[in-house]
Write an enzyme that holds these catalytic residues in place. Structure first.
Site: not given
Ligand code: ADP
Length: 181
Positions: A39, A63, A112, A150
């Protein structure tokens, strides 16, 4: 010396010509539970492109998070201290509405791998429908951060693995504390 004259001249021109004086604000939304070097790489790239970057911490992302919103905001501030044009804010409304209030014209997202594309494409299309003119810009991190997530880092930390290569020291320390609790 030459540089300071150049900056003064640039500032004077921008103050006198309102059209040139508009700042481009980019918003980088995410859950950041917690912020990783991946990030951070994206934020630094965005900061090199835009006048102001707002890291927008989603309070509601559907989440269950390890860190609370204020904890995530503080950790991001610590990790990005020194980047003067970056601000960190939490939001709990629709991203496009939050972006409008913040006068942001660009949404930054990180890519990514191709596997990110499906979800990111849907999200960008939805945001385009909701707010035409608010453009989504995808940035790629340096290759060494492309495997970081993460979720994985939380799993490693939960099992007391070494996370120092993946997150800022303030984040690593906060994670160690969490998993001692
Ligand atoms: P979200 O819950 O919205 O996916 P995340 O905090 O997981 O939020 O990620 C925010 C953005 O950062 C997303 O665009 C995601 O693809 C991107 N991102 C996550 N990890 C990395 C990484 N290692 N390198 C580059 N971008 C990343």
């Amino acid at each position: 010396m030459v540089n300071s004259y150049r900056i003064a001249w640039y500032n004077a021109v921008h103050l006198l010509l309102p059209g040139l004086n508009s700042m481009t604000v980019a918003i980088y939304p995410g859950t950041f539970d917690p912020i990783t070097y991946g990030h951070m790489d994206i934020v630094k790239r965005a900061a090199g492109l835009f006048d102001q970057v707002i890291v927008a911490v989603a309070a509601y992302s559907g989440k269950q998070t390890l860190f609370s919103v204020p904890e995530r905001v503080t950790l991001i501030q610590q990790a990005l201290a020194g980047l003067s044009q970056v601000t960190v804010l939490a939001f709990d409304n629709l991203l496009v509405d939050f972006a409008k209030v913040q006068q942001a014209s660009i949404i930054i997202r990180g890519l990514r791998a191709v596997s990110d594309l499906d979800y990111e494409f849907q999200l960008a299309r939805m945001n385009q429908q909701l707010a035409d003119g608010l453009e989504t810009l995808f940035l790629m991190p340096a290759e060494q951060y492309a495997y970081l997530s993460s979720t994985l880092i939380r799993e490693v930390a939960r099992l007391h693995g070494d996370i120092d290569a993946f997150v800022h020291p303030a984040v690593a320390s906060a994670m160690r504390t969490k998993f001692k609790e």
